[in-house]
Structure formats: C-alpha cells, structure tokens
Design a protein around this motif. Structure first.
Motif, PDB file in Angstrom:
ATOM      1  N   VAL A 162       0.837  -1.206   0.000  1.00 46.17           N
ATOM      2  CA  VAL A 162       0.000   0.000   0.000  1.00 46.17           C
ATOM      3  C   VAL A 162       0.870   1.253   0.000  1.00 46.17           C
ATOM      4  N   ILE A 163       1.922   1.254   0.807  1.00 40.87           N
ATOM      5  CA  ILE A 163       2.819   2.413   0.848  1.00 40.87           C
ATOM      6  C   ILE A 163       3.495   2.607  -0.504  1.00 40.87           C
ATOM      7  N   ALA A 164       4.014   1.527  -1.078  1.00 37.82           N
ATOM      8  CA  ALA A 164       4.711   1.621  -2.365  1.00 37.82           C
ATOM      9  C   ALA A 164       3.768   2.093  -3.466  1.00 37.82           C
ATOM     10  N   LEU A 165       2.562   1.556  -3.501  1.00 39.08           N
ATOM     11  CA  LEU A 165       1.607   1.940  -4.547  1.00 39.08           C
ATOM     12  C   LEU A 165       1.129   3.378  -4.401  1.00 39.08           C
ATOM     13  N   SER A 166       1.018   3.838  -3.184  1.00 41.33           N
ATOM     14  CA  SER A 166       0.455   5.175  -2.974  1.00 41.33           C
ATOM     15  C   SER A 166       1.465   6.304  -3.108  1.00 41.33           C
ATOM     16  N   LEU A 167       2.740   6.010  -2.993  1.00 39.37           N
ATOM     17  CA  LEU A 167       3.721   7.092  -2.942  1.00 39.37           C
ATOM     18  C   LEU A 167       4.670   7.183  -4.131  1.00 39.37           C
ATOM     19  N   GLN A 168       4.872   6.116  -4.855  1.00 43.48           N
ATOM     20  CA  GLN A 168       5.942   6.126  -5.845  1.00 43.48           C
ATOM     21  C   GLN A 168       5.501   5.598  -7.198  1.00 43.48           C
ATOM     22  N   LYS A 169       6.133   6.143  -8.252  1.00 42.88           N
ATOM     23  CA  LYS A 169       5.921   5.620  -9.599  1.00 42.88           C
ATOM     24  C   LYS A 169       6.608   4.269  -9.745  1.00 42.88           C
ATOM     25  N   LYS A 170       7.776   4.125  -9.139  1.00 41.72           N
ATOM     26  CA  LYS A 170       8.526   2.872  -9.199  1.00 41.72           C
ATOM     27  C   LYS A 170       8.123   1.972  -8.028  1.00 41.72           C
ATOM     28  N   TRP A 171       6.835   1.706  -7.918  1.00 40.26           N
ATOM     29  CA  TRP A 171       6.300   1.021  -6.756  1.00 40.26           C
ATOM     30  C   TRP A 171       6.896  -0.372  -6.568  1.00 40.26           C
ATOM     31  N   LEU A 172       7.100  -1.109  -7.657  1.00 38.28           N
ATOM     32  CA  LEU A 172       7.597  -2.473  -7.520  1.00 38.28           C
ATOM     33  C   LEU A 172       9.001  -2.492  -6.922  1.00 38.28           C
ATOM     34  N   ARG A 173       9.844  -1.568  -7.347  1.00 40.41           N
ATOM     35  CA  ARG A 173      11.198  -1.476  -6.805  1.00 40.41           C
ATOM     36  C   ARG A 173      11.172  -1.214  -5.298  1.00 40.41           C
ATOM     37  N   TYR A 174      10.367  -0.238  -4.891  1.00 45.23           N
ATOM     38  CA  TYR A 174      10.300   0.114  -3.472  1.00 45.23           C
ATOM     39  C   TYR A 174       9.623  -0.976  -2.645  1.00 45.23           C
ATOM     40  N   TYR A 175       8.653  -1.640  -3.239  1.00 43.71           N
ATOM     41  CA  TYR A 175       8.006  -2.757  -2.556  1.00 43.71           C
ATOM     42  C   TYR A 175       9.017  -3.874  -2.289  1.00 43.71           C
ATOM     43  N   LEU A 176       9.804  -4.223  -3.284  1.00 47.37           N
ATOM     44  CA  LEU A 176      10.806  -5.284  -3.119  1.00 47.37           C
ATOM     45  C   LEU A 176      11.891  -4.891  -2.117  1.00 47.37           C
ATOM     46  N   ILE A 177      12.263  -3.617  -2.103  1.00 52.88           N
ATOM     47  CA  ILE A 177      13.245  -3.150  -1.116  1.00 52.88           C
ATOM     48  C   ILE A 177      12.681  -3.300   0.290  1.00 52.88           C
ATOM     49  N   MET A 178      11.411  -2.922   0.462  1.00 54.45           N
ATOM     50  CA  MET A 178      10.798  -3.063   1.786  1.00 54.45           C
ATOM     51  C   MET A 178      10.655  -4.527   2.179  1.00 54.45           C
ATOM     52  N   LEU A 179      10.355  -5.395   1.221  1.00 53.96           N
ATOM     53  CA  LEU A 179      10.261  -6.817   1.530  1.00 53.96           C
ATOM     54  C   LEU A 179      11.619  -7.411   1.884  1.00 53.96           C
ATOM     55  N   ALA A 180      12.684  -6.805   1.388  1.00 55.36           N
ATOM     56  CA  ALA A 180      14.032  -7.279   1.715  1.00 55.36           C
ATOM     57  C   ALA A 180      14.314  -7.175   3.213  1.00 55.36           C
ATOM     58  N   ALA A 181      13.501  -6.430   3.915  1.00 58.64           N
ATOM     59  CA  ALA A 181      13.661  -6.304   5.366  1.00 58.64           C
ATOM     60  C   ALA A 181      13.433  -7.635   6.074  1.00 58.64           C
ATOM     61  N   PHE A 182      12.885  -8.623   5.382  1.00 60.11           N
ATOM     62  CA  PHE A 182      12.739  -9.950   5.973  1.00 60.11           C
ATOM     63  C   PHE A 182      14.082 -10.561   6.334  1.00 60.11           C
ATOM     64  N   VAL A 183      15.144  -9.971   5.845  1.00 55.11           N
ATOM     65  CA  VAL A 183      16.483 -10.461   6.165  1.00 55.11           C
ATOM     66  C   VAL A 183      16.733 -10.454   7.681  1.00 55.11           C
ATOM     67  N   ILE A 184      16.035  -9.597   8.406  1.00 52.12           N
ATOM     68  CA  ILE A 184      16.250  -9.563   9.858  1.00 52.12           C
ATOM     69  C   ILE A 184      15.729 -10.824  10.540  1.00 52.12           C
ATOM     70  N   ASP A 185      14.938 -11.605   9.843  1.00 54.34           N
ATOM     71  CA  ASP A 185      14.464 -12.861  10.433  1.00 54.34           C
ATOM     72  C   ASP A 185      15.536 -13.945  10.442  1.00 54.34           C
ATOM     73  N   LEU A 186      16.693 -13.668   9.858  1.00 57.47           N
ATOM     74  CA  LEU A 186      17.787 -14.633   9.917  1.00 57.47           C
ATOM     75  C   LEU A 186      18.240 -14.890  11.349  1.00 57.47           C
ATOM     76  N   ASP A 187      17.983 -13.929  12.229  1.00 51.81           N
ATOM     77  CA  ASP A 187      18.376 -14.141  13.625  1.00 51.81           C
ATOM     78  C   ASP A 187      17.569 -15.247  14.298  1.00 51.81           C
ATOM     79  N   HIS A 188      16.463 -15.635  13.705  1.00 59.66           N
ATOM     80  CA  HIS A 188      15.685 -16.756  14.242  1.00 59.66           C
ATOM     81  C   HIS A 188      16.460 -18.065  14.135  1.00 59.66           C
ATOM     82  N   LEU A 189      17.403 -18.117  13.195  1.00 60.90           N
ATOM     83  CA  LEU A 189      18.190 -19.337  13.008  1.00 60.90           C
ATOM     84  C   LEU A 189      19.075 -19.650  14.213  1.00 60.90           C
TER      85      LEU A 189
END
Length: 103
Positions: A17-44
């Motif tokens: 929703v944030i990516a679609l509402s704020l940016q023309k390059k929504w897919l790029r920003y959406y994927l960057i925000m999804l990259a934040a899942f990297v912090i779940d590596l500490d669960h290992l």
C-alpha cells in the motif's frame, strides 16, 4: 489463524500500500521493503528456530531495541530510507503479533 493473517498481512500488504500510494517505481520500493525480511535470519540462532508462542521483540538480536534504533537511523539517508521503512514495518508487525499473543 487470525493472528497469522494479521501478522503476514502487515508484512506484505502495508509495504504494498505504501509503495503503490507514494511512488511511480512502486515495484522497486516494494521489493526493497520486503528485503527487510532479512532480519528474520536471527531466528536461526534460536532454539527452537520457530516457536509460534514466542515474541520476537527483544528476544532475537535483530529484533532488539538497540537494532530498532539503527532502523530508525536508516530512515534519515535517502539511500537507505525504503529499507528502513521496511524494517520498521517488520518490527511493527512483530510487535502486533506479540500483543496478540497476550490476548
């Protein structure tokens, strides 16, 4: 099941929703925000790796209050802002999940 839907809904839909509402390059920003899942590596490093009844906040290194300060600092430079937003959304989703655990 409701907790699961809320938790992952926040993880995937809020950045969309944030990516679609704020940016023309929504897919790029959406994927960057999804990259934040990297912090779940500490669960290992936890035992067990996954525990549905464990609150991640301040239990794992990358979910600690110290790490959250770094995530807020990432909002300042333009180059890291979208990743920082993704990290903050991730922490908020985990925080809400912790609150739902205690209901």
């Amino acid at each position: 099941m409701t907790r699961f839907a809320i938790h992952y809904g926040i993880h995937f839909l809020v950045p969309l929703v944030i990516a679609l509402s704020l940016q023309k390059k929504w897919l790029r920003y959406y994927l960057i925000m999804l990259a934040a899942f990297v912090i779940d590596l500490d669960h290992l490093f936890a035992t067990p790796i996954f525990d549905a009844n464990r609150c991640s906040i301040n239990t794992h290194v990358l979910h600690s209050y110290y790490a959250m300060v770094v995530y807020l600092i990432l909002l300042i430079p333009k180059r890291t802002r979208w990743f920082g937003i993704g990290l903050i959304i991730h922490i908020c989703a985990d925080w809400i999940d912790c609150a739902l655990l205690n209901l």
